[in-house]
Design an enzyme around this catalytic site. Sequence first.
Site, short mmCIF file in Angstrom:
data_model
loop_
_atom_site.label_atom_id
_atom_site.label_comp_id
_atom_site.label_asym_id
_atom_site.label_seq_id
_atom_site.Cartn_x
_atom_site.Cartn_y
_atom_site.Cartn_z
N ASP A 244 -7.33 -15.55 2.63
CA ASP A 244 -6.58 -16.79 2.43
C ASP A 244 -5.59 -17.02 3.57
OD1 ASP A 244 -7.64 -17.31 -0.37
OD2 ASP A 244 -6.75 -15.33 -0.61
N HIS A 272 -5.45 -14.48 -4.97
CA HIS A 272 -6.62 -15.06 -4.32
C HIS A 272 -7.32 -15.96 -5.32
CE1 HIS A 272 -10.24 -15.52 -1.97
NE2 HIS A 272 -10.96 -15.01 -2.96
#
Length: 447
Positions: A244, A272
């Site tokens: 990410d 996440h």
Amino acid sequence: MGLSTVYSPAGPRLVPAPLGRCRSAQPRRPRRAPLATVRCSVDATKQAQDGVATAVATEAPASRKECFGVFCTTYDLKAEDKTKSWKKLVNVAVSGAAGMISNHLLFKLASGEVFGQDQPIALKLLGSERSFQALEGVAMELEDSLYPLLREVSIGIDPYVVFQDVDWALLIGAKPRGPGMERAALLDINGQIFADQGKALNAVASRNAKVLVVGNPCNTNALICLKNAPNIPAKNFHALTRLDENRAKCQLALKAGVFYDKVSNVTIWGNHSTTQVPDFLNAKIDGRPVKEVIKDTKWLEEEFTLTVQKRGGVLIQKWGRSSAASTAVSIVDAIRSLVTPTPEGDWFSTGVYTTGNPYGIAEDIVFSMPCRSKGDGDYELASDVLMDDFLWERIKKLNCLLRRNALPILQERGMHSVIFRKIPCYQEKCSLVTEATAAECICQYIS
């Protein structure tokens, strides 16, 4: 040294290690029946000619070395033969080792890209009954690649064997969410997987093992794993959010019209998932705050955030499957951030245990935060972090969401007490926090 000096009864499943090898007292586990033999790639006739076949046949199982193929016989160097410029062997376990992510990752590990060109490595690959044949194929490819740093490869389905003495455990394998599957059912299945793996790590891994959980939901899975491994410091457990961070850096670079190596200090707060909080307030482009370079606040607060949050889903729509290669790259980045010193002034994102954090985030969860490392495998939380109302409100809501996600599975596993300590967001809505009202309170706050 002859090729057959060390032979293994390599088998389709590794024989469980004797319980006496465990470092701490654990509940006695049922021993598995002996399984069929898979032989090393070394020619059996050559072994007989070397006069070792008989000795191998009568060797006690407990003294045999678990290995695969050429790794049973090669690189068994005596102390005086070891290359003095190389470091001590590092033992790395990988679960889900027959999967797509591992297919990209294992060769990066073996090549020296992750731990360095002076670091010999032993790979311990964990699979399942169903994936074992594919796991053999992975090991054969590693065998054929002739990596000089790859000293050992072992494969198996028993974490108590595969995790023996590991320095790093990369827990990639997890059940994906299928069509129509409720999130609670997914948490329950994966909760059992990571509870069992945590217990195995607790029993047989190095006491300072580093654990990186990739299988989703990785924050909850990491929390379950660490709660089942009290002999390993909770600080050593990580949930992967580096993918990410990499995605956020790419989007900021595109908007600013620069290459992504100019982007630093990007933080992914939380987890996440599509509820993560990409932090542009602290991010920098070529050393300058992002908000000085990108003047479009609406883009930062809305489009940038949503793009990073939903990038994985868009990739699945385009590609037909979830990211594998970029996930493997982010695992490499995450490990390298811990084994190489953090550049001056920068930091990296990783999901870690929150107890003692300086940001006001609820304790006893795993939450992605900004970290720095001296390159020794350890880390410290960054202290020079800016926080405005916009960022804090989003982090605070995510605080409670992660608590709600963890609550059912931890309660079922008899660990619900960790949920009800020092939870600031509860007190904003509930005058009394109890086990009966905490879950309701979270839902009220989120809504």
